[in-house]
Design a protein around this motif. Structure first.
Motif, PDB file in Angstrom:
ATOM      1  N   LYS A  95      30.852  30.938 -48.663  1.00  0.00           N
ATOM      2  CA  LYS A  95      32.015  30.342 -49.338  1.00  0.00           C
ATOM      3  C   LYS A  95      31.924  28.816 -49.308  1.00  0.00           C
ATOM      4  CE  LYS A  95      36.566  31.242 -50.415  1.00  0.00           C
ATOM      5  NZ  LYS A  95      36.828  32.042 -51.572  1.00  0.00           N
ATOM      6  N   PHE A 135      39.748  29.559 -42.163  1.00  0.00           N
ATOM      7  CA  PHE A 135      39.226  30.809 -42.703  1.00  0.00           C
ATOM      8  C   PHE A 135      39.448  31.938 -41.720  1.00  0.00           C
ATOM      9  CE2 PHE A 135      36.488  27.567 -44.637  1.00  0.00           C
ATOM     10  CZ  PHE A 135      36.398  27.971 -45.955  1.00  0.00           C
ATOM     11  N   THR A 136      39.791  33.110 -42.230  1.00  0.00           N
ATOM     12  CA  THR A 136      39.803  34.302 -41.386  1.00  0.00           C
ATOM     13  C   THR A 136      38.347  34.716 -41.159  1.00  0.00           C
ATOM     14  OG1 THR A 136      39.784  35.870 -43.228  1.00  0.00           O
ATOM     15  CG2 THR A 136      41.958  35.113 -42.436  1.00  0.00           C
ATOM     16  N   LYS A 138      37.050  37.242 -42.209  1.00  0.00           N
ATOM     17  CA  LYS A 138      36.587  37.834 -43.468  1.00  0.00           C
ATOM     18  C   LYS A 138      36.369  36.790 -44.567  1.00  0.00           C
ATOM     19  CE  LYS A 138      38.868  42.199 -42.555  1.00  0.00           C
ATOM     20  NZ  LYS A 138      39.873  43.162 -42.991  1.00  0.00           N
ATOM     21  N   GLU A 140      38.651  34.646 -45.796  1.00  0.00           N
ATOM     22  CA  GLU A 140      39.852  34.329 -46.588  1.00  0.00           C
ATOM     23  C   GLU A 140      40.443  33.019 -46.091  1.00  0.00           C
ATOM     24  OE1 GLU A 140      41.905  37.797 -45.447  1.00  0.00           O
ATOM     25  OE2 GLU A 140      40.980  39.052 -46.977  1.00  0.00           O
ATOM     26  N   ILE A 141      40.899  32.173 -47.016  1.00  0.00           N
ATOM     27  CA  ILE A 141      41.520  30.901 -46.648  1.00  0.00           C
ATOM     28  C   ILE A 141      42.977  31.180 -46.261  1.00  0.00           C
ATOM     29  CG2 ILE A 141      42.260  28.645 -47.499  1.00  0.00           C
ATOM     30  CD1 ILE A 141      39.724  28.629 -49.231  1.00  0.00           C
ATOM     31  N   ILE A 142      43.393  30.612 -45.117  1.00  0.00           N
ATOM     32  CA  ILE A 142      44.766  30.876 -44.627  1.00  0.00           C
ATOM     33  C   ILE A 142      45.654  29.641 -44.601  1.00  0.00           C
ATOM     34  CG2 ILE A 142      44.205  32.947 -43.334  1.00  0.00           C
ATOM     35  CD1 ILE A 142      44.071  31.274 -40.796  1.00  0.00           C
TER      36      ILE A 142
END
Length: 143
Positions: A95, A135-136, A138, A140-142
């Motif tokens: 990413k 980022f998690t 996985k 994903e942006i948090i």
């Protein structure tokens, strides 16, 4: 290498300016008790007071440096550890390459937070502006 050392020195200096050392005797008993329960056997942390009046403990586990934050009433907030890019999950590295390839990575931390759980905090810089992305596991942006 010289550039890296200069950046590291600047970050350490900035951290020292933003945190005030605290004598062990000035750390509230509730903070010490929570620290000891969370990190048994780690009995000699360095303590600092951050700009939010939270207590930061700096310590090592198996040679790795950690920083854990506690509220003045003893609640654990989070624990952080700096890591290298190669230690990020592959999905996050991908990413970063696809979406942030023109940014410079300044710092990467793995964070265990009281409400967010475990995530990766990547500090990026582009055109003199810094940006933190969380980022998690996985990817994903948090934030």
């Amino acid at each position: 290498m010289k550039f890296f050392l200069n950046v590291l020195f600047a970050l350490i200096s900035l951290n020292m300016l933003s945190c005030q050392r605290v004598k062990k005797s000035d750390v509230p008993k509730a903070v010490k008790a929570t620290f000891e329960a969370k990190y048994p056997g780690e009995d000699d942390p360095d303590w600092r007071l951050d700009r939010n009046d939270n207590f930061e403990s700096h310590f090592k586990i198996n040679g790795e440096h950690y920083r854990a934050d506690f509220s003045p009433n003893g609640n654990w907030i989070e624990t952080e550890r700096n890591i290298k890019k190669k230690e990020l999950p592959k999905i996050i590295r991908e990413k970063l390459k696809s979406d942030y390839d023109d940014y410079k990575i300044v710092e990467i931390e793995v964070v265990d937070h009281h409400s967010k759980g475990i995530f990766y905090d990547v500090e990026l810089k582009k055109d003199g502006k810094k940006q933190d992305i969380e980022f998690t596991i996985k990817g994903e942006i948090i934030n």
